[in-house]
Design a protein around this motif. Structure first.
Motif, PDB file in Angstrom:
ATOM      1  N   VAL A 115      -5.939  13.679  22.558  1.00  0.00           N
ATOM      2  CA  VAL A 115      -5.972  12.286  22.110  1.00  0.00           C
ATOM      3  C   VAL A 115      -5.180  12.056  20.820  1.00  0.00           C
ATOM      4  O   VAL A 115      -5.032  10.921  20.379  1.00  0.00           O
ATOM      5  N   LEU A 116      -4.689  13.125  20.204  1.00  0.00           N
ATOM      6  CA  LEU A 116      -3.964  12.999  18.945  1.00  0.00           C
ATOM      7  C   LEU A 116      -2.568  12.429  19.195  1.00  0.00           C
ATOM      8  O   LEU A 116      -1.804  12.946  20.010  1.00  0.00           O
ATOM      9  N   LYS A 117      -2.240  11.346  18.506  1.00  0.00           N
ATOM     10  CA  LYS A 117      -0.954  10.674  18.663  1.00  0.00           C
ATOM     11  C   LYS A 117      -0.268  10.555  17.314  1.00  0.00           C
ATOM     12  O   LYS A 117      -0.864  10.743  16.260  1.00  0.00           O
ATOM     13  N   VAL A 122       4.347   5.613  10.471  1.00  0.00           N
ATOM     14  CA  VAL A 122       2.954   5.163  10.435  1.00  0.00           C
ATOM     15  C   VAL A 122       2.040   6.357  10.233  1.00  0.00           C
ATOM     16  O   VAL A 122       1.197   6.365   9.345  1.00  0.00           O
ATOM     17  N   GLY A 123       2.195   7.385  11.071  1.00  0.00           N
ATOM     18  CA  GLY A 123       1.413   8.595  10.910  1.00  0.00           C
ATOM     19  C   GLY A 123       0.618   8.980  12.135  1.00  0.00           C
ATOM     20  O   GLY A 123       0.913   8.566  13.258  1.00  0.00           O
ATOM     21  N   GLU A 124      -0.430   9.776  11.905  1.00  0.00           N
ATOM     22  CA  GLU A 124      -1.258  10.325  12.969  1.00  0.00           C
ATOM     23  C   GLU A 124      -2.472   9.439  13.227  1.00  0.00           C
ATOM     24  O   GLU A 124      -3.006   8.814  12.314  1.00  0.00           O
ATOM     25  N   PHE A 125      -2.918   9.433  14.485  1.00  0.00           N
ATOM     26  CA  PHE A 125      -4.143   8.729  14.861  1.00  0.00           C
ATOM     27  C   PHE A 125      -4.626   9.290  16.185  1.00  0.00           C
ATOM     28  O   PHE A 125      -3.870   9.947  16.909  1.00  0.00           O
ATOM     29  N   SER A 126      -5.883   9.069  16.498  1.00  0.00           N
ATOM     30  CA  SER A 126      -6.397   9.474  17.815  1.00  0.00           C
ATOM     31  C   SER A 126      -6.514   8.220  18.661  1.00  0.00           C
ATOM     32  O   SER A 126      -6.839   7.141  18.158  1.00  0.00           O
ATOM     33  N   GLN A 143      -1.677   6.491  -0.288  1.00  0.00           N
ATOM     34  CA  GLN A 143      -0.223   6.458  -0.189  1.00  0.00           C
ATOM     35  C   GLN A 143       0.188   7.326   0.991  1.00  0.00           C
ATOM     36  O   GLN A 143      -0.494   8.284   1.332  1.00  0.00           O
ATOM     37  N   GLY A 144       1.309   6.996   1.591  1.00  0.00           N
ATOM     38  CA  GLY A 144       1.807   7.815   2.686  1.00  0.00           C
ATOM     39  C   GLY A 144       1.296   7.368   4.042  1.00  0.00           C
ATOM     40  O   GLY A 144       0.765   6.272   4.194  1.00  0.00           O
ATOM     41  N   THR A 145       1.448   8.237   5.015  1.00  0.00           N
ATOM     42  CA  THR A 145       1.105   7.908   6.389  1.00  0.00           C
ATOM     43  C   THR A 145      -0.373   8.144   6.683  1.00  0.00           C
ATOM     44  O   THR A 145      -1.085   8.774   5.907  1.00  0.00           O
ATOM     45  N   SER A 146      -0.821   7.662   7.825  1.00  0.00           N
ATOM     46  CA  SER A 146      -2.211   7.850   8.236  1.00  0.00           C
ATOM     47  C   SER A 146      -2.420   9.285   8.718  1.00  0.00           C
ATOM     48  O   SER A 146      -1.481   9.975   9.110  1.00  0.00           O
ATOM     49  N   THR A 147      -3.680   9.736   8.703  1.00  0.00           N
ATOM     50  CA  THR A 147      -4.012  11.112   9.073  1.00  0.00           C
ATOM     51  C   THR A 147      -5.295  11.146   9.896  1.00  0.00           C
ATOM     52  O   THR A 147      -6.053  10.182   9.929  1.00  0.00           O
ATOM     53  N   VAL A 148      -5.523  12.295  10.543  1.00  0.00           N
ATOM     54  CA  VAL A 148      -6.742  12.504  11.325  1.00  0.00           C
ATOM     55  C   VAL A 148      -7.464  13.774  10.893  1.00  0.00           C
ATOM     56  O   VAL A 148      -8.680  13.796  10.802  1.00  0.00           O
ATOM     57  N   THR A 149      -6.714  14.829  10.605  1.00  0.00           N
ATOM     58  CA  THR A 149      -7.322  16.108  10.251  1.00  0.00           C
ATOM     59  C   THR A 149      -7.280  16.347   8.741  1.00  0.00           C
ATOM     60  O   THR A 149      -6.516  15.704   8.013  1.00  0.00           O
ATOM     61  N   SER A 150      -8.080  17.308   8.289  1.00  0.00           N
ATOM     62  CA  SER A 150      -8.114  17.631   6.860  1.00  0.00           C
ATOM     63  C   SER A 150      -6.781  18.215   6.397  1.00  0.00           C
ATOM     64  O   SER A 150      -6.352  17.971   5.262  1.00  0.00           O
ATOM     65  N   ASP A 151      -6.114  19.002   7.257  1.00  0.00           N
ATOM     66  CA  ASP A 151      -4.822  19.575   6.892  1.00  0.00           C
ATOM     67  C   ASP A 151      -3.783  18.481   6.669  1.00  0.00           C
ATOM     68  O   ASP A 151      -2.993  18.541   5.713  1.00  0.00           O
ATOM     69  N   GLN A 152      -3.760  17.483   7.552  1.00  0.00           N
ATOM     70  CA  GLN A 152      -2.825  16.371   7.399  1.00  0.00           C
ATOM     71  C   GLN A 152      -3.123  15.602   6.115  1.00  0.00           C
ATOM     72  O   GLN A 152      -2.212  15.233   5.365  1.00  0.00           O
ATOM     73  N   PHE A 153      -4.405  15.368   5.872  1.00  0.00           N
ATOM     74  CA  PHE A 153      -4.823  14.622   4.669  1.00  0.00           C
ATOM     75  C   PHE A 153      -4.420  15.381   3.408  1.00  0.00           C
ATOM     76  O   PHE A 153      -3.896  14.796   2.461  1.00  0.00           O
ATOM     77  N   LYS A 154      -4.624  16.692   3.395  1.00  0.00           N
ATOM     78  CA  LYS A 154      -4.296  17.509   2.229  1.00  0.00           C
ATOM     79  C   LYS A 154      -2.796  17.512   1.966  1.00  0.00           C
ATOM     80  O   LYS A 154      -2.357  17.384   0.816  1.00  0.00           O
ATOM     81  N   ARG A 155      -1.991  17.640   3.032  1.00  0.00           N
ATOM     82  CA  ARG A 155      -0.537  17.624   2.859  1.00  0.00           C
ATOM     83  C   ARG A 155      -0.081  16.275   2.285  1.00  0.00           C
ATOM     84  O   ARG A 155       0.781  16.216   1.402  1.00  0.00           O
ATOM     85  N   ASN A 156      -0.657  15.218   2.799  1.00  0.00           N
ATOM     86  CA  ASN A 156      -0.308  13.880   2.324  1.00  0.00           C
ATOM     87  C   ASN A 156      -0.642  13.707   0.848  1.00  0.00           C
ATOM     88  O   ASN A 156       0.161  13.199   0.063  1.00  0.00           O
ATOM     89  N   ARG A 157      -1.833  14.145   0.466  1.00  0.00           N
ATOM     90  CA  ARG A 157      -2.260  13.994  -0.910  1.00  0.00           C
ATOM     91  C   ARG A 157      -1.406  14.855  -1.853  1.00  0.00           C
ATOM     92  O   ARG A 157      -1.037  14.425  -2.940  1.00  0.00           O
ATOM     93  N   THR A 158      -1.125  16.086  -1.437  1.00  0.00           N
ATOM     94  CA  THR A 158      -0.314  16.964  -2.275  1.00  0.00           C
ATOM     95  C   THR A 158       1.061  16.348  -2.523  1.00  0.00           C
ATOM     96  O   THR A 158       1.562  16.343  -3.652  1.00  0.00           O
ATOM     97  N   LEU A 159       1.654  15.796  -1.478  1.00  0.00           N
ATOM     98  CA  LEU A 159       2.990  15.210  -1.598  1.00  0.00           C
ATOM     99  C   LEU A 159       2.991  13.954  -2.451  1.00  0.00           C
ATOM    100  O   LEU A 159       3.752  13.853  -3.425  1.00  0.00           O
TER     101      LEU A 159
END
Length: 226
Positions: A115-117, A122-126, A143-159
């Motif tokens: 279901v992950l798209k 825009v970013g990731e969504f289910s 800031q940045g694109t949308s996320t679904v998983t913690s890894d995506q969220f962490k990468r977004n925040r770090t950047l």
């Protein structure tokens, strides 16, 4: 050891600098800010949709609360229609979150991978469809694109947090290094027409792009330490 220090003065200076820096950070580590409830707008314009209603969400209206990562600060429900098609949107403002919606989604779908798209810019969504309804879940980031998983969220925040200059505020003890807030969005699209599942999913994904774009410039202002 003394001879090595004499032969490597720059290394010694750098080592002392790092030590002092580390001690300073430990002493002046900023407090975790208290995130105030966000007063969601009563009406949000959405292209091609007619606004129907808007109501605050109460704590008991949070599904599967044990799977929600972080504190639900406030929430709002929005309803729209387009002929015989209805759009139900639930927004929840999360504080101190890791942005991980995996458990929540797996409880409903049994799998995340199917279901992950993703949509460029825009970013990731289910997104999944059951019967005459399609559902989308995502975490809108400060800031940045949308996320679904913690890894995506962490990468977004770090950047984006490093780009936004939060590092200096962190060093000065004024703000946490990362902005761990998220607008958990759940969109449900239902219709009594004979639209196929693929058509429903496509329509919902298109609506999601418009919704995400609006929130990119209207995300709640960041909290400050007391």
């Amino acid at each position: 050891m003394i001879r090595w220090c004499r032969n490597n003065p720059l290394a010694v200076v750098w080592g002392i600098t790092v030590l002092v820096w580390g001690v300073a950070i430990a002493i002046f580590q900023p407090q975790i800010p208290q995130v105030a409830p966000y007063p969601f707008p009563q009406v949000i314009p959405l292209a091609d949709w007619t606004f129907t209603d808007s109501q605050p969400l109460t704590p008991d209206q949070t599904p599967d609360s044990q799977d929600i990562p972080g504190e639900v600060v406030s929430g709002q429900r929005y309803d729209y229609h387009q002929g015989d098609t209805h759009l139900h949107i639930e927004m929840r403002y999360l504080a101190q979150t890791n942005g991980d919606l995996k458990a929540l989604i797996k409880h409903q779908t049994g799998s995340l991978g199917t279901v992950l798209k993703s949509v460029e810019s825009v970013g990731e969504f289910s997104l999944f469809t059951q019967g005459d309804a399609s559902q989308l879940d995502a975490c809108i980031n400060p800031q940045g694109t949308s996320t679904v998983t913690s890894d995506q969220f962490k990468r977004n925040r770090t950047l984006y947090d490093w780009r936004s200059g939060r590092f200096l505020g962190w060093i000065l003890g004024q703000t946490p290094l990362h902005d761990n807030r998220c607008l958990w969005t759940r969109m449900t699209f239902s219709t009594s027409s004979d639209a196929t599942s693929a058509a429903q999913a496509q329509a919902l994904a298109s609506t999601w792009k418009d919704w995400h774009q609006w929130w990119q410039s209207h995300f709640p202002p960041s909290a400050k330490t007391p």
